[in-house]
Design an enzyme around this catalytic site. Structure first.
Site, PDB file in Angstrom:
ATOM      1  N   ARG A 177       8.147 -12.884 -10.100  1.00 45.87           N
ATOM      2  CA  ARG A 177       7.476 -11.632  -9.678  1.00 45.87           C
ATOM      3  C   ARG A 177       7.046 -10.776 -10.874  1.00 45.87           C
ATOM      4  NH1 ARG A 177       7.772 -14.767  -6.624  1.00 45.87           N
ATOM      5  NH2 ARG A 177       8.692 -14.772  -4.556  1.00 45.87           N
ATOM      6  N   SER A 228       9.404  -9.302   1.445  1.00 48.50           N
ATOM      7  CA  SER A 228      10.769  -9.116   0.926  1.00 48.50           C
ATOM      8  C   SER A 228      10.859  -7.753   0.262  1.00 48.50           C
ATOM      9  CB  SER A 228      11.097 -10.181  -0.120  1.00 48.50           C
ATOM     10  OG  SER A 228      11.059 -11.441   0.481  1.00 48.50           O
ATOM     11  N   GLU A 298      11.079  -4.787  -4.582  1.00 52.28           N
ATOM     12  CA  GLU A 298       9.963  -5.659  -4.975  1.00 52.28           C
ATOM     13  C   GLU A 298       8.600  -4.973  -4.810  1.00 52.28           C
ATOM     14  OE1 GLU A 298       9.871  -9.894  -3.903  1.00 52.28           O
ATOM     15  OE2 GLU A 298       7.733  -9.654  -3.498  1.00 52.28           O
TER      16      GLU A 298
HETATM   17  C1  LIG Z   1       4.889 -10.577   5.882  1.00 56.50           C
HETATM   18  C2  LIG Z   1       4.830 -10.717   4.388  1.00 56.50           C
HETATM   19  C3  LIG Z   1       5.247 -11.894   3.788  1.00 56.50           C
HETATM   20  C4  LIG Z   1       5.207 -12.031   2.394  1.00 56.50           C
HETATM   21  N1  LIG Z   1       5.625 -13.197   1.835  1.00 56.50           N
HETATM   22  C5  LIG Z   1       5.597 -13.336   0.494  1.00 56.50           C
HETATM   23  C6  LIG Z   1       6.036 -14.543  -0.121  1.00 56.50           C
HETATM   24  O1  LIG Z   1       6.425 -15.506   0.533  1.00 56.50           O
HETATM   25  N2  LIG Z   1       6.008 -14.611  -1.477  1.00 56.50           N
HETATM   26  C7  LIG Z   1       5.576 -13.577  -2.249  1.00 56.50           C
HETATM   27  O2  LIG Z   1       5.569 -13.708  -3.486  1.00 56.50           O
HETATM   28  N3  LIG Z   1       5.143 -12.429  -1.696  1.00 56.50           N
HETATM   29  C8  LIG Z   1       5.137 -12.280  -0.353  1.00 56.50           C
HETATM   30  N4  LIG Z   1       4.704 -11.113   0.205  1.00 56.50           N
HETATM   31  C9  LIG Z   1       4.266 -10.001  -0.661  1.00 56.50           C
HETATM   32  C10 LIG Z   1       2.750  -9.992  -0.971  1.00 56.50           C
HETATM   33  O3  LIG Z   1       2.015 -10.614   0.064  1.00 56.50           O
HETATM   34  C11 LIG Z   1       2.420 -10.669  -2.295  1.00 56.50           C
HETATM   35  O4  LIG Z   1       3.062 -10.038  -3.380  1.00 56.50           O
HETATM   36  C12 LIG Z   1       0.905 -10.677  -2.563  1.00 56.50           C
HETATM   37  O5  LIG Z   1       0.649 -11.521  -3.638  1.00 56.50           O
HETATM   38  C13 LIG Z   1       0.325  -9.294  -2.876  1.00 56.50           C
HETATM   39  O6  LIG Z   1      -1.093  -9.407  -2.875  1.00 56.50           O
HETATM   40  P1  LIG Z   1      -2.023  -8.186  -2.433  1.00 56.50           P
HETATM   41  O7  LIG Z   1      -3.436  -8.596  -2.584  1.00 56.50           O
HETATM   42  O8  LIG Z   1      -1.632  -7.706  -1.102  1.00 56.50           O
HETATM   43  O9  LIG Z   1      -1.659  -7.136  -3.550  1.00 56.50           O
HETATM   44  P2  LIG Z   1      -1.307  -5.594  -3.339  1.00 56.50           P
HETATM   45  O10 LIG Z   1      -0.075  -5.502  -2.525  1.00 56.50           O
HETATM   46  O11 LIG Z   1      -2.504  -4.863  -2.886  1.00 56.50           O
HETATM   47  O12 LIG Z   1      -0.979  -5.184  -4.843  1.00 56.50           O
HETATM   48  C14 LIG Z   1       0.182  -5.671  -5.484  1.00 56.50           C
HETATM   49  C15 LIG Z   1       0.056  -5.346  -6.978  1.00 56.50           C
HETATM   50  O13 LIG Z   1      -0.988  -6.152  -7.516  1.00 56.50           O
HETATM   51  C16 LIG Z   1      -1.944  -5.335  -8.189  1.00 56.50           C
HETATM   52  N5  LIG Z   1      -3.258  -5.957  -8.004  1.00 56.50           N
HETATM   53  C17 LIG Z   1      -3.826  -6.356  -6.840  1.00 56.50           C
HETATM   54  N6  LIG Z   1      -5.031  -6.912  -7.082  1.00 56.50           N
HETATM   55  C18 LIG Z   1      -5.223  -6.856  -8.422  1.00 56.50           C
HETATM   56  C19 LIG Z   1      -6.285  -7.248  -9.292  1.00 56.50           C
HETATM   57  N7  LIG Z   1      -7.409  -7.827  -8.848  1.00 56.50           N
HETATM   58  N8  LIG Z   1      -6.140  -7.011 -10.626  1.00 56.50           N
HETATM   59  C20 LIG Z   1      -5.012  -6.413 -11.112  1.00 56.50           C
HETATM   60  N9  LIG Z   1      -3.991  -6.021 -10.340  1.00 56.50           N
HETATM   61  C21 LIG Z   1      -4.090  -6.240  -9.011  1.00 56.50           C
HETATM   62  C22 LIG Z   1      -1.834  -3.966  -7.526  1.00 56.50           C
HETATM   63  O14 LIG Z   1      -2.269  -2.931  -8.395  1.00 56.50           O
HETATM   64  C23 LIG Z   1      -0.343  -3.887  -7.235  1.00 56.50           C
HETATM   65  O15 LIG Z   1       0.335  -3.394  -8.372  1.00 56.50           O
HETATM   66  C24 LIG Z   1       4.726 -10.958   1.593  1.00 56.50           C
HETATM   67  C25 LIG Z   1       4.291  -9.777   2.211  1.00 56.50           C
HETATM   68  C26 LIG Z   1       4.332  -9.657   3.593  1.00 56.50           C
HETATM   69  C27 LIG Z   1       3.838  -8.386   4.216  1.00 56.50           C
END
Ligand SMILES: Cc1cc2nc3c(=O)[nH]c(=O)nc-3n(C[C@H](O)[C@H](O)[C@H](O)COP(=O)(O)OP(=O)(O)OC[C@H]3O[C@@H](n4cnc5c(N)ncnc54)[C@H](O)[C@@H]3O)c2cc1C
Length: 303
Positions: A177, A228, A298
């Site tokens: 992470r 998580s 997280e």
């Molecule tokens: C039901 C559920 C299940 C999940 N399961 C998992 C799992 O199995 N494994 C896991 O690792 N995570 C999981 N997650 C967490 C999440 O989906 C991941 O961390 C995902 O990768 C976040 O992507 P996002 O586009 O939603 O980023 P966001 O939540 O919008 O942003 C997360 C971070 O990334 C940064 N960011 C986003 N896009 C960019 C970009 N283009 N450039 C620079 N920085 C950027 C943001 O500024 C922020 O700091 C889960 C979440 C949910 C709700």
């Protein structure tokens, strides 16, 4: 806000959709968060660079949002600009026999389906992670024994001076992470290239379906959450420790430790930022007192 009119004009010129005073709860999977000044849907890397230059020149706060699936946003909102990099900046392309290029707003699950349709294996683990490719690389997202680190070869990003830079996987400090991007939150990822392996399309599909089934079976997907809630502590699992401490079902306001999966805090209805913070503080305190493990949140706090 003195800059609002000028920035809205710039968005119109760049054909970017934008909204003023937009509630962040509409853009986070937790369904929590007050309003930002302007939310801009980024539609290309050139647009992104132009807008970033404007924001930096005027010293305006900004935050990059993907699908908001790992975000806990304050109910007081964000006094700045949200750059939403999601479906308006989504493009996937096969660039070699086993290589896929995509822009950072691409949905991770769409990428997994594209890889499967092209009989490319390696991304099955990521199917069902509800984020964008950019958010996944920032977090080095992972599941079921796989992580982005295993399949990413390179990426482009705009640095703090809005210069376009490239990084090879080895330069991204990818670990649990964590990435070089999480160390430098003002860098913005624009595209990512993946290296996969040739595989059997049906086997890949089956694996993806199997993992999706596991998710649906184990995770409280009927309620809003950010996945998580705590990082995995060295030597144990957050969900196990929380369960051992008898904290399943503990709640503060609308926030609850899921009874289905104790590693998830869910929004049972009307949960506030403060509800989640108070609940997670209680969980951390109890787990520490009873087991000696320190839990760390997280999701990224947006305030
Ligand atoms: C039901 C559920 C299940 C999940 N399961 C998992 C799992 O199995 N494994 C896991 O690792 N995570 C999981 N997650 C967490 C999440 O989906 C991941 O961390 C995902 O990768 C976040 O992507 P996002 O586009 O939603 O980023 P966001 O939540 O919008 O942003 C997360 C971070 O990334 C940064 N960011 C986003 N896009 C960019 C970009 N283009 N450039 C620079 N920085 C950027 C943001 O500024 C922020 O700091 C889960 C979440 C949910 C709700």
């Amino acid at each position: 806000m003195p800059y609002t009119n000028e920035l809205c004009g710039l968005c119109r010129k760049l054909c970017c959709e934008y909204k003023t005073e937009e509630p962040l709860k509409k853009h986070t999977t937790f369904k929590i968060g007050g309003s930002c000044k302007i939310l801009i849907n980024i539609n290309s890397s050139d647009t992104l660079a132009e807008i970033l230059k404007f924001l930096k020149k005027q010293n305006i706060r900004f935050f990059v949002l993907g699908k908001g699936s790992n975000i806990l946003a304050d109910d007081n909102g964000f006094d700045g600009v949200i750059l939403k990099i999601s479906k308006d900046f989504s493009h996937i392309e096969k660039t070699g026999e086993t290589e896929i290029f995509c822009t950072s707003g691409t949905s991770l699950s769409e990428l997994c389906i594209y890889a499967m349709e092209n009989s490319l294996s390696g991304l099955e683990f990521a199917y069902g992670i509800p984020g964008t490719v950019g958010g996944a690389l920032f977090m080095n997202a992972g599941a079921y024994g796989g992580e982005l680190k295993d399949v990413v070869t390179s990426a482009h990003y705009l640095n703090e001076k809005c210069e376009i830079c490239s990084a090879e996987s080895a330069e991204m400090s990818l670990s649990y992470r964590h990435s070089v991007f999480s160390e430098n939150p003002d860098w913005v990822i624009t595209d990512v290239t993946f290296s996969l392996n040739k595989g059997d399309r049906e086997q890949i599909r089956e694996k993806m379906n199997e993992l999706m089934h596991k998710r649906k079976d184990k995770q409280p997907l009927d309620f809003p959450s950010a996945g998580s809630t705590f990082k995995r502590p060295e030597g144990s699992y957050a969900s196990l420790l929380i369960e051992q401490c008898g904290l399943k079902g503990l709640n503060v306001g609308g926030a609850e430790v899921s009874t289905k999966h104790s590693g998830f805090v869910i929004n049972k209805g009307g949960a506030t930022f403060e509800d989640v913070i108070e609940l997670t503080d209680k969980v951390k305190k109890c787990v520490y007192e009873k087991t000696g493990y320190s839990l760390e949140l997280e999701p990224i706090i947006l305030k």
